[in-house]
Design a protein around this motif. Structure first.
Motif, PDB file in Angstrom:
ATOM      1  N   LEU A 121       0.830  -1.210   0.000  1.00  0.00           N
ATOM      2  CA  LEU A 121       0.000   0.000   0.000  1.00  0.00           C
ATOM      3  C   LEU A 121       0.864   1.260   0.000  1.00  0.00           C
ATOM      4  O   LEU A 121       0.627   2.192  -0.773  1.00  0.00           O
ATOM      5  CB  LEU A 121      -0.916   0.005   1.227  1.00  0.00           C
ATOM      6  N   GLU A 122       1.883   1.291   0.855  1.00  0.00           N
ATOM      7  CA  GLU A 122       2.728   2.483   0.949  1.00  0.00           C
ATOM      8  C   GLU A 122       3.523   2.704  -0.335  1.00  0.00           C
ATOM      9  O   GLU A 122       3.670   3.840  -0.797  1.00  0.00           O
ATOM     10  CB  GLU A 122       3.667   2.343   2.152  1.00  0.00           C
ATOM     11  N   SER A 123       4.020   1.616  -0.925  1.00  0.00           N
ATOM     12  CA  SER A 123       4.750   1.727  -2.200  1.00  0.00           C
ATOM     13  C   SER A 123       3.829   2.269  -3.290  1.00  0.00           C
ATOM     14  O   SER A 123       4.232   3.093  -4.113  1.00  0.00           O
ATOM     15  CB  SER A 123       5.308   0.358  -2.622  1.00  0.00           C
ATOM     16  N   TYR A 124       2.574   1.802  -3.278  1.00  0.00           N
ATOM     17  CA  TYR A 124       1.583   2.276  -4.250  1.00  0.00           C
ATOM     18  C   TYR A 124       1.319   3.770  -4.082  1.00  0.00           C
ATOM     19  O   TYR A 124       1.310   4.529  -5.057  1.00  0.00           O
ATOM     20  CB  TYR A 124       0.284   1.474  -4.084  1.00  0.00           C
ATOM     21  N   LEU A 125       1.116   4.206  -2.836  1.00  0.00           N
ATOM     22  CA  LEU A 125       0.851   5.634  -2.592  1.00  0.00           C
ATOM     23  C   LEU A 125       2.050   6.492  -2.988  1.00  0.00           C
ATOM     24  O   LEU A 125       1.885   7.590  -3.534  1.00  0.00           O
ATOM     25  CB  LEU A 125       0.489   5.869  -1.127  1.00  0.00           C
ATOM     26  N   THR A 288       0.273   5.573  12.416  1.00  0.00           N
ATOM     27  CA  THR A 288      -0.531   4.528  11.781  1.00  0.00           C
ATOM     28  C   THR A 288      -0.178   4.453  10.290  1.00  0.00           C
ATOM     29  O   THR A 288       0.392   5.382   9.721  1.00  0.00           O
ATOM     30  CB  THR A 288      -2.043   4.787  11.955  1.00  0.00           C
ATOM     31  N   ILE A 289      -0.508   3.337   9.694  1.00  0.00           N
ATOM     32  CA  ILE A 289      -0.243   3.104   8.277  1.00  0.00           C
ATOM     33  C   ILE A 289      -1.507   3.493   7.509  1.00  0.00           C
ATOM     34  O   ILE A 289      -2.598   3.145   7.960  1.00  0.00           O
ATOM     35  CB  ILE A 289       0.103   1.616   8.081  1.00  0.00           C
ATOM     36  N   PRO A 290      -1.466   4.273   6.428  1.00  0.00           N
ATOM     37  CA  PRO A 290      -0.323   4.520   5.544  1.00  0.00           C
ATOM     38  C   PRO A 290       0.441   5.828   5.760  1.00  0.00           C
ATOM     39  O   PRO A 290       1.125   6.275   4.849  1.00  0.00           O
ATOM     40  CB  PRO A 290      -0.986   4.521   4.169  1.00  0.00           C
ATOM     41  N   SER A 291       0.363   6.466   6.945  1.00  0.00           N
ATOM     42  CA  SER A 291       1.070   7.743   7.116  1.00  0.00           C
ATOM     43  C   SER A 291       2.586   7.567   7.121  1.00  0.00           C
ATOM     44  O   SER A 291       3.329   8.544   7.099  1.00  0.00           O
ATOM     45  CB  SER A 291       0.625   8.423   8.421  1.00  0.00           C
TER      46      SER A 291
END
Length: 409
Positions: A121-125, A288-291
């Motif tokens: 998710l983070e890589s996508y954002l 928290t994720i995705p921050s």
């Protein structure tokens, strides 16, 4: 088309708003905000303040809005990663269709992941923040003071006990332990009554056992393309209605140690009962994720009434990658904005969910002046114009938001 769900156009929503009764509106546009969270957040970013004669209008009060509802999660669950990715994709495609820049506000997060910023998710954002004219703004979460994170360092031949208080009437509990792949750690679990299982080693594979009236699942994570870190995952489930209360202990038994550092997280978002948490918690790395995603503009909260830190605001740094997060802090305590339903059209709420749309609205104002600004441009402008609160970098980032200075850049 390329997304699942129903699209309500501006024309349909406007027509619904013209109707005199709630029933007629719902017949035309059968979607509503039941929790009030999205409405409040949207009001802070771009509410027109009409019901308060302009007093409680949002930051970018003339901005057009694109609202996306993420699935229908249960009371104790979060939208799936794939649903969020679809939502972001949809927003950017719509922005392209309209030929307009877009600010995507993410006023939610959870604790599941390594907190290093490199999950799927983070890589996508991070990729999407470079695509089209897109700025992505996320809240750092409200876990700074909630006892859901513990960390430490293991040394060869020294066993470590990490204690967790579990209050009465807790229906379930999961726990993640994140460590370096090169460290070999066996784990034992000790019940409040002193009975134990373990040490369980990775080579034994997934385990299921029972202590008292609690079933325990234990799983060692495999390497994945998106995380160089390993997870050990516990799930505590009730044999009857609730898991056993009292002080549980996770015992970490080092087998071979190269790095030794570990982090543990319990679920975020207020799903745990009061009193459930680590006995020796750490306020660090409570984002928290995705921050935790590197290119996302991460917003913490401060108390604008007293110009001081908000204890609940999630803190950095990110695990292992040590990124400075949040990027900055904005007012997040006792913020008045729109509330759905009958009665008072406004409500007061606190959280980084409220500080995040302050920055999203400001980013929209900056894009109105210069539609070609990139996510990186806006992030750097926010950093350069922030005022130092005198706090540590992992608590305030580059400081508190200064709208006047930001819009003057």
């Amino acid at each position: 088309g390329y997304f699942l769900g129903t699209e309500f156009t501006r024309a349909v929503i406007d027509r619904a708003l013209e109707q005199t009764t709630e029933r007629e509106r719902f017949a035309l546009c059968p979607s509503r905000d039941i929790s009030g969270h999205g409405t409040h957040v949207t009001g802070i970013a771009a509410g027109n303040g009409r019901a308060s004669q302009g007093r409680y209008r949002g930051v970018a009060y003339e901005s057009p809005l694109l609202i996306v509802k993420l699935g229908t999660p249960g009371e104790r669950s979060f939208p799936r990663t794939t649903e969020l990715m679809q939502a972001v994709d949809y927003c950017i495609r719509k922005a392209q269709e309209y030929g307009m820049p877009i600010v995507i506000n993410l006023s939610f997060g959870n604790n599941y992941g390594s907190h290093s910023g490199n999950s799927l998710l983070e890589s996508y954002l991070d990729d999407m923040a470079n695509y089209w004219r897109t700025s992505i703004v996320a809240g750092s979460g409200n876990e700074g003071a909630s006892a859901v994170h513990a960390s430490g360092t293991l040394r060869e031949n020294i066993t470590k006990d990490v204690e967790i208080a579990v209050s009465s009437y807790e229906p379930s509990l999961n726990l993640q332990i994140w460590k370096n792949y090169s460290d070999e750690i066996a784990v034992s679990l000790i019940h409040p009554n002193g009975t134990r299982v373990g040490p369980v080693r990775q080579i034994l594979g997934p385990q299921r056992f029972r202590l008292g009236n609690t079933d325990i699942l234990l799983y060692y994570g495999e390497p994945s393309p998106y995380s160089p870190y390993q997870e050990i995952y516990f799930d505590l489930l009730p044999v009857n209605e609730y898991i056993d209360s009292g002080v549980w202990a996770i015992q970490l038994v080092p087998q071979r140690i190269a790095a030794g550092n570990y982090d543990m997280w319990l679920p975020a978002g207020g799903v745990l009962n009061e009193g459930t948490g680590f006995l020796m918690p750490s306020e660090e790395t409570t984002l928290t994720i995705p921050s935790t995603a590197a290119r996302v503009i991460t917003v913490g909260a401060y108390d604008g009434y007293f110009d001081r830190a908000a204890a609940f605001s999630g803190r950095g740094y990110t695990r292992e990658t040590n990124q400075v997060k949040p990027d900055l802090v904005a007012p997040g305590r006792r913020i008045m904005a729109c509330a759905p339903g009958a009665g008072n059209p406004y409500a007061m709420k606190s959280g980084t969910s409220m500080s995040t749309p302050v920055i999203s609205g400001a980013a929209a104002l900056a894009l109105e002046k210069d539609p070609m600004l990139t996510n990186v441009d806006i992030k750097m402008m926010l950093r350069d114009s922030a005022d130092d609160l005198g706090l540590s970098r992992n608590q305030q980032g580059w400081g508190k938001f200064n709208c006047k200075k930001f819009l003057a850049l």
